[in-house]
Design an enzyme around this catalytic site. Structure first.
Site, mmCIF file in Angstrom:
data_model
loop_
_atom_site.group_PDB
_atom_site.id
_atom_site.type_symbol
_atom_site.label_atom_id
_atom_site.label_comp_id
_atom_site.label_asym_id
_atom_site.label_seq_id
_atom_site.Cartn_x
_atom_site.Cartn_y
_atom_site.Cartn_z
ATOM 1 N N TYR A 1 41.256 93.741 123.611
ATOM 2 C CA TYR A 1 40.235 93.213 122.705
ATOM 3 C C TYR A 1 40.594 93.551 121.257
ATOM 4 O O TYR A 1 39.762 93.976 120.468
ATOM 5 C CB TYR A 1 38.861 93.771 123.082
ATOM 6 C CG TYR A 1 37.707 92.896 122.623
ATOM 7 C CD1 TYR A 1 37.430 91.693 123.263
ATOM 8 C CD2 TYR A 1 36.901 93.271 121.551
ATOM 9 C CE1 TYR A 1 36.389 90.883 122.854
ATOM 10 C CE2 TYR A 1 35.844 92.474 121.135
ATOM 11 C CZ TYR A 1 35.597 91.285 121.783
ATOM 12 O OH TYR A 1 34.551 90.478 121.374
ATOM 13 N N ASP B 1 52.998 94.035 122.408
ATOM 14 C CA ASP B 1 54.240 93.690 123.109
ATOM 15 C C ASP B 1 54.834 94.879 123.853
ATOM 16 O O ASP B 1 55.294 94.750 124.991
ATOM 17 C CB ASP B 1 55.293 93.180 122.112
ATOM 18 C CG ASP B 1 55.015 91.777 121.625
ATOM 19 O OD1 ASP B 1 54.266 91.042 122.291
ATOM 20 O OD2 ASP B 1 55.558 91.406 120.561
ATOM 21 N N GLU B 2 54.832 96.050 123.187
ATOM 22 C CA GLU B 2 55.574 97.187 123.723
ATOM 23 C C GLU B 2 54.933 97.803 124.959
ATOM 24 O O GLU B 2 55.572 98.598 125.660
ATOM 25 C CB GLU B 2 55.775 98.266 122.643
ATOM 26 C CG GLU B 2 54.497 98.871 122.094
ATOM 27 C CD GLU B 2 53.947 98.135 120.886
ATOM 28 O OE1 GLU B 2 53.204 98.763 120.126
ATOM 29 O OE2 GLU B 2 54.254 96.929 120.712
ATOM 30 N N VAL B 3 53.678 97.480 125.260
ATOM 31 C CA VAL B 3 53.034 98.043 126.458
ATOM 32 C C VAL B 3 52.865 97.012 127.569
ATOM 33 O O VAL B 3 52.524 97.373 128.706
ATOM 34 C CB VAL B 3 51.654 98.668 126.120
ATOM 35 C CG1 VAL B 3 51.780 99.710 125.018
ATOM 36 C CG2 VAL B 3 50.629 97.610 125.751
ATOM 37 N N GLN B 4 53.092 95.746 127.263
ATOM 38 C CA GLN B 4 52.800 94.706 128.247
ATOM 39 C C GLN B 4 53.580 94.857 129.539
ATOM 40 O O GLN B 4 53.029 94.693 130.631
ATOM 41 C CB GLN B 4 53.062 93.314 127.645
ATOM 42 C CG GLN B 4 51.986 92.838 126.699
ATOM 43 C CD GLN B 4 52.149 91.367 126.345
ATOM 44 O OE1 GLN B 4 52.792 90.604 127.075
ATOM 45 N NE2 GLN B 4 51.587 90.972 125.219
ATOM 46 N N HIS C 1 52.166 85.343 122.664
ATOM 47 C CA HIS C 1 53.516 85.570 122.141
ATOM 48 C C HIS C 1 54.411 85.748 123.348
ATOM 49 O O HIS C 1 54.110 86.531 124.249
ATOM 50 C CB HIS C 1 53.558 86.804 121.239
ATOM 51 C CG HIS C 1 54.926 87.134 120.711
ATOM 52 N ND1 HIS C 1 55.809 86.160 120.274
ATOM 53 C CD2 HIS C 1 55.564 88.319 120.554
ATOM 54 C CE1 HIS C 1 56.924 86.747 119.860
ATOM 55 N NE2 HIS C 1 56.800 88.048 120.023
ATOM 56 N N ASP D 1 59.639 83.308 116.047
ATOM 57 C CA ASP D 1 58.670 84.300 115.587
ATOM 58 C C ASP D 1 59.377 85.593 115.193
ATOM 59 O O ASP D 1 59.128 86.156 114.117
ATOM 60 C CB ASP D 1 57.646 84.561 116.690
ATOM 61 C CG ASP D 1 56.507 85.445 116.231
ATOM 62 O OD1 ASP D 1 55.613 84.936 115.527
ATOM 63 O OD2 ASP D 1 56.502 86.646 116.561
ATOM 64 N N SER E 1 55.810 78.747 84.955
ATOM 65 C CA SER E 1 56.392 78.281 83.688
ATOM 66 C C SER E 1 57.761 77.660 83.919
ATOM 67 O O SER E 1 58.419 77.916 84.939
ATOM 68 C CB SER E 1 56.533 79.457 82.718
ATOM 69 O OG SER E 1 57.549 80.349 83.182
#
Length: 334
Positions: free
Chosen positions: A26, A84-87, A109, A192, A253
Site C-alpha cells: 500500500y 523491486d528488491e523484495v518482490q 514494473h 524504464d 533567452s
C-alpha cells in the site's frame, strides 16, 4: 510504427465484475490504484504487513489489510506493487504457493518478471499495467475526472481475455482517460531502467553535482552555484514538460538558446553516448539486475554507504540552507 493506444471506449469494466483484486503493498502506487479501483466499483483487498505505516494508511482509507498469503488465496487478480528488491523473496515464499490456475499475476514494473525473479506457474497469465506517473498523481488526476496515461503489456502466452482484464484494470485506475499504450514487459523494463540510470536520476544527478563543483572550485559562492545548477533546473524541466525542447528554447533567452546549441554537445560527447550504449547493454543482458539482486542479498552495504555519503555533500548542505529562505517551496528533509 506508431504505438497502439487504447481509450475509454476500448475497455469494459465488466471484465472485472465478480473478480477480487489483491493489491500487494500500500505504498505510492498501491494506495492510488486501490482507491481508484474501489471508486470504479471493483472489489479490492489489500496485502500489507501489520505494524507498518502503510498498514495504518490503508486502515485510514477504510481497507482491512491482511497478510499476503490471505489476500492471494482470496484473489482472482494479484498485483505485486512491493519494492523491486523484495518482490522475488516475497513471491517465492508467500505468493507462488497460493496461486491457482486462472489467476492473473500483475505488476506495474516488469523488473522481476523480465529478469526471472517472478516465474508464474502453469495456468497463470502475467500482465503489466504501468501508470506513467507517481501514485499521488494517479490518485489526484482520477479524483479530478482525468487520468494518468498507462502502459499495458502481456506476458508470454497470455490470452486475449487477460488483455481485456488489463484494459479494464487500466480503466479502473483512470488510465484509459489519458490513453493506454501497448508495449512488452521487456520494453517497459529496459527503457524504464535506462531512463532512470542515464537521464532522469543518474545522469541529471551527476550533471548537477559536476556543475556545482566546477563553479565552487573556480571560486564562485556555493549559493550562486546552487541556484544556477540545481534550483533553476526545475524551471527548465517544467518547460520540457509543457512543450518539449522547442517550447523550452522558445521560452528562454536567445543567449541561453545559443549556448544550448553550441555547448551542450560538448558535454554530451561521443564518449558519453558510447557509455549510454554500454549501460543499455548491461540492462539488456541482465548484468545490472544481477548486481542489484546480489547487493540486496548481501544486505545492500554498498548501496547504503553511497546513500549516506551523498547526503553529506556540500550541495545538499547549501540547498537545505537556501530552501529555508523560500517559503513557497514545500521543503522536504530525508
Amino acid at each position: 510504427m506508431s504505438a497502439k493506444i487504447f481509450y475509454d471506449n476500448d475497455a469494459d469494466l465488466s471484465h472485472l465484475k465478480d473478480k477480487t483484486i489483491a493489491i500487494l503493498g500500500y505504498g505510492s502506487q498501491g494506495h492510488a490504484q486501490a482507491q481508484n479501483l474501489r471508486d470504479s466499483g471493483c472489489n479490492v483487498i489489500i496485502g500489507q504487513r501489520e505494524g507498518s505505516a502503510n498498514y495504518d494508511l490503508a486502515v485510514s482509507h477504510n481497507f482491512q489489510p491482511m497478510s499476503v498469503e490471505e489476500v492471494v488465496k482470496q484473489a482472482d487478480i494479484v498485483n505485486i506493487l512491493l519494492p523491486d528488491e523484495v518482490q522475488g523473496d516475497v513471491y517465492r515464499a508467500h505468493i507462488l504457493p497460493n496461486l491457482v490456475p486462472g489467476n492473473v499475476l500483475m505488476c506495474s514494473h516488469g523488473f522481476n518478471i523480465h529478469f526471472g525473479q517472478v516465474e508464474p506457474p502453469s495456468g497463470v497469465d502475467t500482465l503489466l499495467v504501468a501508470p506513467k506517473g507517481p501514485g499521488h498523481l494517479v490518485r489526484s488526476e482520477y479524483v479530478k475526472g482525468g487520468g494518468v496515461p498507462c502502459l499495458i503489456a502481456l506476458g508470454d502466452g497470455a490470452s486475449d481475455k487477460t488483455r481485456q482484464i488489463g484494459l479494464a484494470y487500466a480503466k479502473g485506475i483512470g488510465g484509459t482517460r489519458g490513453g493506454v499504450i501497448e508495449t512488452t514487459i521487456a520494453e517497459e523494463t529496459e527503457t524504464d531502467l535506462f531512463g532512470e540510470q542515464v537521464v532522469l536520476c543518474g545522469g541529471v544527478s551527476e550533471l548537477v553535482k559536476a556543475g556545482f563543483e566546477t563553479l565552487v572550485e573556480a571560486g564562485y559562492q556555493p549559493e550562486m552555484a546552487y541556484f544556477e545548477c540545481m534550483h533553476e533546473l526545475k524551471l527548465i524541466v517544467d518547460l520540457f514538460y509543457q512543450g518539449g525542447l522547442s517550447y523550452m528554447r522558445y521560452s528562454i533567452s536567445n543567449t541561453a538558446e545559443f549556448g544550448d546549441y553550441t555547448r551542450g554537445p560538448r558535454i554530451i560527447t561521443d564518449e558519453t553516448r558510447r557509455e549510454m550504449k554500454q549501460i543499455l547493454k548491461e540492462i539488456q543482458n541482465g548484468q545490472f539486475a544481477r548486481e542489484w539482486i546480489l547487493e540486496n542479498r548481501a544486505g545492500a552495504p554498498a548501496f547504503k554507504a553511497t546513500r549516506r555519503r551523498d547526503r553529506d555533500q556540500e550541495i545538499e548542505h547549501v540547498g537545505r540552507r537556501l530552501r529555508k529562505l523560500m517559503s513557497w517551496i514545500d521543503s522536504k528533509e530525508v
